[in-house]
Design an enzyme around this catalytic site. Structure first.
Site, PDB file in Angstrom:
ATOM      1  N   THR A 214      39.899  31.635  37.978  1.00 37.17           N
ATOM      2  CA  THR A 214      40.548  30.825  36.962  1.00 37.17           C
ATOM      3  C   THR A 214      40.522  31.491  35.595  1.00 37.17           C
ATOM      4  O   THR A 214      40.998  30.921  34.630  1.00 37.17           O
ATOM      5  CB  THR A 214      39.879  29.452  36.848  1.00 37.17           C
ATOM      6  OG1 THR A 214      38.469  29.629  36.864  1.00 37.17           O
ATOM      7  CG2 THR A 214      40.282  28.562  37.996  1.00 37.17           C
ATOM      8  N   LYS A 216      37.570  33.178  34.082  1.00 34.01           N
ATOM      9  CA  LYS A 216      36.319  33.118  33.316  1.00 34.01           C
ATOM     10  C   LYS A 216      35.990  34.488  32.719  1.00 34.01           C
ATOM     11  O   LYS A 216      35.678  34.596  31.534  1.00 34.01           O
ATOM     12  CB  LYS A 216      35.179  32.633  34.220  1.00 34.01           C
ATOM     13  CG  LYS A 216      35.408  31.218  34.742  1.00 34.01           C
ATOM     14  CD  LYS A 216      34.263  30.723  35.582  1.00 34.01           C
ATOM     15  CE  LYS A 216      34.115  31.471  36.887  1.00 34.01           C
ATOM     16  NZ  LYS A 216      35.261  31.298  37.788  1.00 34.01           N
ATOM     17  N   THR A 217      36.070  35.504  33.552  1.00 34.66           N
ATOM     18  CA  THR A 217      35.805  36.853  33.058  1.00 34.66           C
ATOM     19  C   THR A 217      36.803  37.217  31.974  1.00 34.66           C
ATOM     20  O   THR A 217      36.443  37.749  30.924  1.00 34.66           O
ATOM     21  CB  THR A 217      35.897  37.868  34.215  1.00 34.66           C
ATOM     22  OG1 THR A 217      35.138  37.389  35.316  1.00 34.66           O
ATOM     23  CG2 THR A 217      35.394  39.214  33.789  1.00 34.66           C
ATOM     24  N   HIS A 435      54.013  20.266  67.010  1.00 36.91           N
ATOM     25  CA  HIS A 435      52.908  19.947  66.114  1.00 36.91           C
ATOM     26  C   HIS A 435      53.399  19.917  64.658  1.00 36.91           C
ATOM     27  O   HIS A 435      53.179  18.933  63.939  1.00 36.91           O
ATOM     28  CB  HIS A 435      51.801  20.996  66.301  1.00 36.91           C
ATOM     29  CG  HIS A 435      50.612  20.830  65.410  1.00 36.91           C
ATOM     30  ND1 HIS A 435      49.392  20.405  65.870  1.00 36.91           N
ATOM     31  CD2 HIS A 435      50.446  21.056  64.085  1.00 36.91           C
ATOM     32  CE1 HIS A 435      48.535  20.362  64.874  1.00 36.91           C
ATOM     33  NE2 HIS A 435      49.157  20.759  63.761  1.00 36.91           N
ATOM     34  N   GLU A 436      54.110  20.967  64.277  1.00 39.80           N
ATOM     35  CA  GLU A 436      54.551  21.038  62.880  1.00 39.80           C
ATOM     36  C   GLU A 436      55.606  19.975  62.571  1.00 39.80           C
ATOM     37  O   GLU A 436      55.593  19.377  61.496  1.00 39.80           O
ATOM     38  CB  GLU A 436      55.100  22.434  62.556  1.00 39.80           C
ATOM     39  CG  GLU A 436      54.079  23.557  62.647  1.00 39.80           C
ATOM     40  CD  GLU A 436      52.852  23.334  61.765  1.00 39.80           C
ATOM     41  OE1 GLU A 436      52.978  22.663  60.714  1.00 39.80           O
ATOM     42  OE2 GLU A 436      51.760  23.811  62.145  1.00 39.80           O
TER      43      GLU A 436
HETATM   44  P1  ADP Z   1      37.081  34.488  37.337  1.00 39.84           P
HETATM   45  O1  ADP Z   1      36.171  35.331  36.513  1.00 39.84           O
HETATM   46  O2  ADP Z   1      37.198  33.076  36.846  1.00 39.84           O
HETATM   47  O3  ADP Z   1      36.802  34.521  38.800  1.00 39.84           O
HETATM   48  P2  ADP Z   1      38.958  36.397  36.439  1.00 39.84           P
HETATM   49  O4  ADP Z   1      38.868  36.242  34.981  1.00 39.84           O
HETATM   50  O5  ADP Z   1      38.226  37.537  37.018  1.00 39.84           O
HETATM   51  O6  ADP Z   1      38.552  35.069  37.175  1.00 39.84           O
HETATM   52  O7  ADP Z   1      40.504  36.437  36.832  1.00 39.84           O
HETATM   53  C1  ADP Z   1      41.029  37.469  37.622  1.00 39.84           C
HETATM   54  C2  ADP Z   1      42.397  37.843  37.123  1.00 39.84           C
HETATM   55  O8  ADP Z   1      43.319  36.791  37.296  1.00 39.84           O
HETATM   56  C3  ADP Z   1      42.415  38.146  35.643  1.00 39.84           C
HETATM   57  O9  ADP Z   1      42.116  39.474  35.409  1.00 39.84           O
HETATM   58  C4  ADP Z   1      43.841  37.815  35.267  1.00 39.84           C
HETATM   59  O10 ADP Z   1      44.691  38.883  35.577  1.00 39.84           O
HETATM   60  C5  ADP Z   1      44.180  36.671  36.186  1.00 39.84           C
HETATM   61  N1  ADP Z   1      43.957  35.374  35.558  1.00 39.84           N
HETATM   62  C6  ADP Z   1      43.067  34.452  35.969  1.00 39.84           C
HETATM   63  N2  ADP Z   1      43.124  33.348  35.208  1.00 39.84           N
HETATM   64  C7  ADP Z   1      44.058  33.576  34.262  1.00 39.84           C
HETATM   65  C8  ADP Z   1      44.575  32.805  33.180  1.00 39.84           C
HETATM   66  N3  ADP Z   1      44.106  31.574  32.910  1.00 39.84           N
HETATM   67  N4  ADP Z   1      45.531  33.353  32.411  1.00 39.84           N
HETATM   68  C9  ADP Z   1      45.990  34.577  32.688  1.00 39.84           C
HETATM   69  N5  ADP Z   1      45.545  35.343  33.691  1.00 39.84           N
HETATM   70  C10 ADP Z   1      44.596  34.871  34.492  1.00 39.84           C
HETATM   71 ZN    ZN Z   2      48.534  20.915  61.831  1.00 40.83          ZN
HETATM   72 MG    MG Z   3      35.021  36.809  37.368  1.00 41.65          MG
END
Ligand code: ADP
Ligand code: ZN
Ligand code: MG
Length: 626
Positions: A214, A216-217, A435-436
């Site tokens: 999402t 965070k990094t 099924h689908e």
């Molecule tokens: P996390 O640390 O939450 O697991 P990352 O920051 O490593 O996620 O996200 C991985 C990649 O996904 C980032 O380098 C970026 O390219 C993309 N990404 C993830 N979230 C976003 C966001 N909110 N906006 C833009 N790019 C994002």
């Molecule tokens: Zn199914």
């Molecule tokens: Mg990360």
């Protein structure tokens, strides 16, 4: 951002080791050429011969060393034969007496002093071997080119943001609340005086909480980029190492380094790797000493540093906040928590905008549609999606990315890459088709704001043999009881179709059942939707929120209540099953005709599907059973 290892150049350390090695080599070589202390080569004879020659009185002199006895005969046994001979001494206490008796003149060499070279070697070589072995393991365990004895060095990488590769808040989208909270942190880092002047305490730790991917990094890099300060990044799992104490030493080293570079940010990814609740691991015999020491060191360091105008701010990320040790969350440590959740519709749109700018889009591509179809995607999934789309366009030799590419990319990201090699047997294919279609018909008739957009029996990924794609028509945050009951019935639609058509069930519905049961359990335990059990939450709060629930421990309840919960869950699922069965019985002909079509075409979507499903009818008894 360029990654720089902030460390002494490994070359220097290697230089010293090499020098020592070469020196030792030269010493060894020289010593092997040195004459063996004045011992010339003389013929060797057996000791017994020497003794008999002494007894015969034929020996004039003997010179005894530890390695040999050299002696001179009074007269050579034959003309031209050597008169100086040597023999190897054996342990013979009587020898001096014997020599004396026979009037031999004898002397012994003083006990040999080890030569300087031998001494030197015996002091240098063993430690050297030890160091080399140690270094070998060190390098192996670090997987890098760091030098000897650096177990305790933190392996943090340092980003020093430079102008063009800087990550800023503009690169992060869809997580506006988190951005807002972190803006304050940026301000702290930029102008700490403003805060300290009033006497405000600058927060030391900020915990980013949210599912994987999402951003965070990315967010924490953006904080460093916005504030223009160095950024240390390390993963929690890198602290937990082979040797007890190494992790703690690394933490110390990391903060040491960071303080030198303050103001700066330390980012600890996967904090849960070190920060797991200590109470949780009490039962384990022997415990997890290493992790505990590391955690304690981290707590100590966070309590310790307090340079007012040179803040070191610790950001950390986790997707399991509930497992963290309570000590980490106390004031003065990670007392701020920022939720970084999956983006909503408009958030997804802005993230798509960011990544679409990096590829060539064909005119008329509608990113809103893509955003609508990607509910539940995290930022990383969306970035991946755009890239997949670009790859698809490039593969078919087009110069821009079209809507179709992005649509196919969604499916790829959703269901894994299309497995062309995987071929279903004809009879399996038939089961998957019914099924689908079962899912599709029930899903179409159920309330809940989802419309069935596509049915496919092309196998994708590892688990999904076929799938029915339901798109929510609008973003929904709240689901009513009816919606959830509808979802359960839809999930059971696949299995119900198999029952009706084949009179038997296959293993294909396992995932459906799992999800249906989860929803039913949440309805009773979390949302208080059961009339029988009332508006009580029987699930303990703080079950794994982000990883799909599943292992929510129940609140302590009486046996009777537990039984009632189980019964209620069972009733919900059974009722949904009955509804699905009744719908499919009523639409038996439609089920048949759509299934035949899909067996031919493999995929039905768009208007075709809409027209087909439009003729389905809702039976009286399935409208609302309550
Ligand atoms: P996390 O640390 O939450 O697991 P990352 O920051 O490593 O996620 O996200 C991985 C990649 O996904 C980032 O380098 C970026 O390219 C993309 N990404 C993830 N979230 C976003 C966001 N909110 N906006 C833009 N790019 C994002
Ligand atoms: Zn199914
Ligand atoms: Mg990360």
């Amino acid at each position: 951002m360029p990654i720089r290892k902030d460390d002494t150049p490994p070359n220097r350390r290697f230089g010293i080791v090499n020098l020592v090695l070469i020196g030792v080599g030269v010493l060894l070589l020289v010593s092997s050429f040195l004459p063996n202390q004045g011992m010339q080569q003389v013929p060797r004879v057996p000791y017994s011969l020497f003794v008999s020659q002494v007894d015969d009185g034929n020996v004039r002199r003997a010179y005894i060393t530890q390695e040999q006895i050299r002696y001179e005969l009074k007269e050579a046994p034959a003309e031209g034969a050597p008169s100086v001979l040597a023999t190897t001494p054996i342990f013979d206490m009587d020898l001096p007496k014997r020599l004396e008796e026979h009037g031999v003149e004898f002397a012994a060499a003083p006990p040999q002093k080890p030569s300087f070279i031998t001494t030197a070697l015996s002091w240098i070589v063993p430690p050297l071997i030890f160091i080399l072995v140690l270094q070998f393991f060190a390098r192996r365990s670090m997987g890098g080119a760091q030098g000897a004895l650096s177990f305790t060095k933190s392996k943090a990488k340092v980003y020093v943001p430079d102008e063009e590769s800087r990550v800023t808040f503009a690169d992060v989208a869809g997580v506006d609340e988190a951005k807002q909270e972190l803006t304050e942190i940026v301000d702290f880092l930029k102008t700490p005086e403003r805060y300290t002047a009033i006497g405000a305490r600058i927060p030391k730790g900020v915990l980013l909480v949210g599912p994987p991917g999402t951003g965070k990094t990315l967010l924490s890099k953006a904080v460093a980029g916005e504030a223009g300060v160095p950024f240390f990044i390390i993963s929690g799992s890198e602290f937990v190492e082979l040797f007890v104490g190494a992790g703690a030493a690394r933490v110390r080293d990391l903060f040491e380094e960071a303080k030198k570079k303050a103001p700066c940010i330390i980012f600890i990814d996967e904090l849960d790797a070190i920060g797991k609740s200590r109470a949780g691991s009490m039962g384990v015999v022997g415990g997890n000493d290493e992790r505990e020491q590391t955690l304690n060191q981290l707590l100590t360091e966070m309590d310790g540093f307090a340079a007012k105008d040179k803040p070191v701010i610790v950001l950390a990320a986790t997707n399991q906040p509930e497992t963290l040790d309570a000590a980490l969350l106390r004031p003065g440590r990670f007392d701020r928590q920022v939720l970084v959740d999956r983006p909503d519709l408009s958030g997804r749109k802005t993230i798509l905008d960011i990544y679409a700018r990096k590829v060539k889009l064909a005119p008329g591509v509608d990113l809103d549609k893509i955003a609508q179809a990607t509910s539940g995607f995290a930022g990383a999934d969306l970035a991946n999606l755009v890239n997949e789309g670009a790859l698809l366009a490039a593969r078919s030799k087009r110069t821009s990315v079209e809507q179709g590419d992005l649509n196919e990319a969604i499916e790829r990201v959703v269901a894994g890459l299309e497995k062309k090699s995987r071929v279903l047997q004809p009879d399996e294919k038939k089961v998957v088709a019914y099924h689908e279609v079962g899912h599709a018909i029930v899903g179409h008739l159920m309330p809940g704001g989802s419309k069935v957009a596509k049915i496919s029996i092309v196998p994708r990924g590892m688990a999904a043999l076929g799938y029915t794609l339901q798109l929510p028509t609008e973003e929904r945050f709240l689901n009513s009881k009816e919606d959830l009951e509808g979802q359960i019935a839809t999930l059971l639609g696949g299995r119900s179709a198999e029952e009706i058509v084949f009179g038997a069930v296959t293993t294909g519905a396992a995932n459906d059942l799992q999800r249906a049961t989860d929803i039913a359990e949440q309805m009773v335990g979390t949302y208080g939707m059961s009339d029988v059990l009332g508006p009580l939450a029987y699930d303990k709060q703080g079950g794994s929120r982000f990883l799909g629930g599943g292992n929510n421990p129940r609140r302590v309840v009486s046996d009777a209540t537990a039984q009632a919960i189980d019964k209620e869950v069972r009733t919900l699922v059974d009722r949904a099953h009955d509804r699905a069965l009744s719908i499919l019985h009523h639409n038996r002909d439609l089920l048949e005709s759509i299934s035949q079509q899909i067996l031919e075409k493999e995929v039905i979507e768009g208007d075709d599907l809409k027209n087909l499903l439009a003729s389905s009818v809702m039976p009286e008894e399935a409208v609302a059973i309550a």
